[in-house]
Design a protein around this motif. Structure first.
Motif, short mmCIF file in Angstrom:
data_model
loop_
_atom_site.label_atom_id
_atom_site.label_comp_id
_atom_site.label_asym_id
_atom_site.label_seq_id
_atom_site.Cartn_x
_atom_site.Cartn_y
_atom_site.Cartn_z
N ARG A 176 0.82 -1.21 0.00
CA ARG A 176 0.00 0.00 0.00
C ARG A 176 0.85 1.25 0.00
NH1 ARG A 176 -1.73 3.70 3.24
NH2 ARG A 176 -0.57 2.85 5.00
N LEU A 177 1.92 1.25 0.82
CA LEU A 177 2.81 2.41 0.85
C LEU A 177 3.52 2.60 -0.48
CD1 LEU A 177 4.36 2.05 4.43
CD2 LEU A 177 2.68 3.73 3.66
N GLU A 289 8.90 6.10 9.93
CA GLU A 289 7.85 5.13 10.19
C GLU A 289 6.79 5.67 11.15
OE1 GLU A 289 7.24 2.30 8.77
OE2 GLU A 289 8.95 2.54 7.45
N LEU A 290 7.18 6.60 12.03
CA LEU A 290 6.22 7.16 12.98
C LEU A 290 5.09 7.87 12.24
CD1 LEU A 290 5.27 7.97 15.83
CD2 LEU A 290 6.80 9.94 15.67
N TYR A 291 5.45 8.73 11.31
CA TYR A 291 4.44 9.50 10.59
C TYR A 291 3.76 8.69 9.49
CZ TYR A 291 6.65 13.37 13.01
OH TYR A 291 7.15 14.20 13.98
N ASN A 292 4.38 7.59 9.06
CA ASN A 292 3.76 6.74 8.05
C ASN A 292 2.78 5.73 8.65
OD1 ASN A 292 5.17 7.95 5.96
ND2 ASN A 292 6.90 6.55 6.13
N SER A 293 2.75 5.64 9.99
CA SER A 293 1.93 4.62 10.64
C SER A 293 0.46 5.04 10.75
CB SER A 293 2.46 4.33 12.04
OG SER A 293 2.43 5.49 12.84
N VAL A 307 -0.31 15.20 13.62
CA VAL A 307 0.37 15.18 12.33
C VAL A 307 -0.17 14.00 11.53
CG1 VAL A 307 2.58 15.03 11.12
CG2 VAL A 307 2.44 16.20 13.32
N ILE A 308 -0.57 14.24 10.28
CA ILE A 308 -1.16 13.18 9.46
C ILE A 308 -0.59 13.25 8.06
CG2 ILE A 308 -3.32 13.19 10.77
CD1 ILE A 308 -4.57 14.75 8.42
N ARG A 309 -0.71 12.12 7.34
CA ARG A 309 -0.46 12.09 5.91
C ARG A 309 -1.77 12.47 5.20
NH1 ARG A 309 4.79 12.72 6.02
NH2 ARG A 309 6.01 10.85 6.61
#
Length: 436
Positions: A176-177, A289-293, A307-309
């Motif tokens: 997915r990433l 990885e923190l912000y991608n989780s 903080v979000i994507r």
């Protein structure tokens, strides 16, 4: 351009940015697969060790129970032997007694023999029951051990299924990433991150956000401004507000920023624009990885900040709005209480104003009344003095009148021969004048 040195021959190669990124990606993928294999192997070894420990523990428990049962059977057999020995001893004693009194005590011997037979039957029955009970207990233990072994096997299967499911979810997340990064490379280049978020919001505005506003923050009177402000209302009451800041950074950017570099300014904008939450929609730190989780709570830096994507833009609005909607009735009650307090405040202000004006008028009237009283007292005092003067004047006039009434020619001519002579002449003249 990047330089790569061969670890074998020492030759230096020059590759461009895309080639260097491909090489780094290959190294990361191989490292990930290697780490995955190592973790899988370590898990299998750990599981095998746990199984060996469980089997060893079960075998030890079984052997312990078996030894206990054997010892118990041996103890029963020894007791039986002892009872047999006692029985033989008693029998010998009875035989001796029988031989001694055979002639005249035949019936005693028969009675003793019957008792011995009954005793033997009872002893045999008791031993048989004890052996059956021990065999039943051993069978129950074996069933329990088998049940424990089946349960351990079931736990092993569950752990394996969970591990396989975890690996599958990781693989799906990786795919997915990868797909998301590819989509970003084609979609986000053509439109800014702000436009992307605005488009995503407008897609659902008519169905999910009828009473909400999502507008650009154009107010820079305080020296700074955010990107967008989201506000939602019900019955005219604002029950949630969010300050949004969008940060996008392409892979080729020379100076790489971090998300926390923007936290302080975002919190300042949130407070100045009176927003409840602050959200940074960021493409920075793409490999973190923190912000991608998922949704990251950074309230340990600044309160009510996330903080979000970009893919979590609509979900976090929905989550925060639903949470705020649950407390909407409380806000409505607070608004009613606030209006009541305002009415009470106005009433108190009007009452205090009336009291103050009444007090001022009363003070002025009291001052004038006191002044009038003083003036009256002064007038009374003046009139009293005038009265005293008049009374004194009346007394003097009375005395003067009395004196005037007591005045006579005799008194006037007393010791005044000249005036006495004159008045005597006037009297003589009066006599001479004839009367008509």
């Amino acid at each position: 351009m990047n330089e790569i040195k061969c670890p074998n021959c020492g030759e230096v190669f020059v590759v461009d940015g895309s080639g260097y990124a491909d090489i780094v990606k290959q190294v990361r993928d191989k490292q990930f697969e290697k780490e995955l294999q190592q973790r899988s192997q370590a898990y299998d070894e750990k599981r095998e060790m746990e199984l060996r420990l469980v089997r060893a523990e079960m075998e030890q428990q079984f052997q312990t129970e078996k030894n206990k049962q054997e010892k118990m059977i041996q103890s029963l057999q020894e007791q039986l032997q002892m009872e047999n020995s006692k029985k033989q001893l008693a029998l010998q004693e009875l035989m001796a007694e029988k031989d001694k009194a055979l002639a005249d005590k035949e019936w005693v011997i028969q009675s003793l023999q019957a008792k011995m037979e009954n005793y033997e039957k009872e002893q045999e029955l008791a031993v048989r029951k004890a052996i059956q009970e021990k065999e039943r207990m051993i069978a129950d233990k074996e069933i329990q051990l088998k049940s424990l072994e089946n349960e351990k096997m079931h736990q092993e299967r569950v752990l394996k299924e969970q591990f396989d499911l975890h690996l599958k979810m990781k693989d799906e997340e990786i795919e997915r990433l990868k797909d998301y990064k590819v989509s970003l490379s084609t979609k986000m280049i053509g439109e800014s991150l702000e436009q992307h978020c605005e488009i995503e919001f407008n897609k659902l505005r008519a169905t999910g956000f009828q009473n909400a506003s999502f507008e650009k923050d154009n107010d820079s009177r305080t020296g700074s401004k955010g990107d967008y402000i989201y506000r939602d209302f019900e019955d005219g009451i604002e029950y949630i507000s969010i300050m949004f800041e969008m940060k996008n950074e392409m892979d080729g950017t020379a100076t790489k920023k971090k998300n926390k570099d923007f936290f302080k300014e975002l919190d300042k904008d949130r407070r100045e624009k009176h927003c409840e939450y602050a959200i940074l929609v960021s493409m920075l730190e793409a490999d973190n990885e923190l912000y991608n989780s998922g949704i990251v709570d950074v309230s340990h830096y600044y309160e009510k900040m996330y903080v979000i994507r970009p893919q979590f833009f609509i979900p976090i609005i929905t989550l925060l709005r639903n949470a705020a909607a649950n407390s909407l009735h409380v806000k409505k009650e607070l608004e009613v209480m606030k209006e009541q307090n305002i009415d009470i405040t106005h009433f108190e202000e009007n009452l205090n104003d009336f009291k103050e004006k009444f007090s001022n008028n009363f003070r002025l009237a009291s001052d004038r009344f006191n002044k009038a009283i003083l003036e009256i007292d002064k007038t009374i005092d003046h009139l009293q003095k005038t009265k005293d003067h008049l009374l004194s004047s009346e007394r003097n006039l009375r005395l003067a009148n009395d004196k005037a009434d007591g005045l006579s020619i005799k008194k006037l001519t007393y010791q005044n021969p000249t005036m006495k002579k004159k008045f005597a002449e006037l009297e003589e003249d009066k006599k001479k004048i004839p009367s008509h």
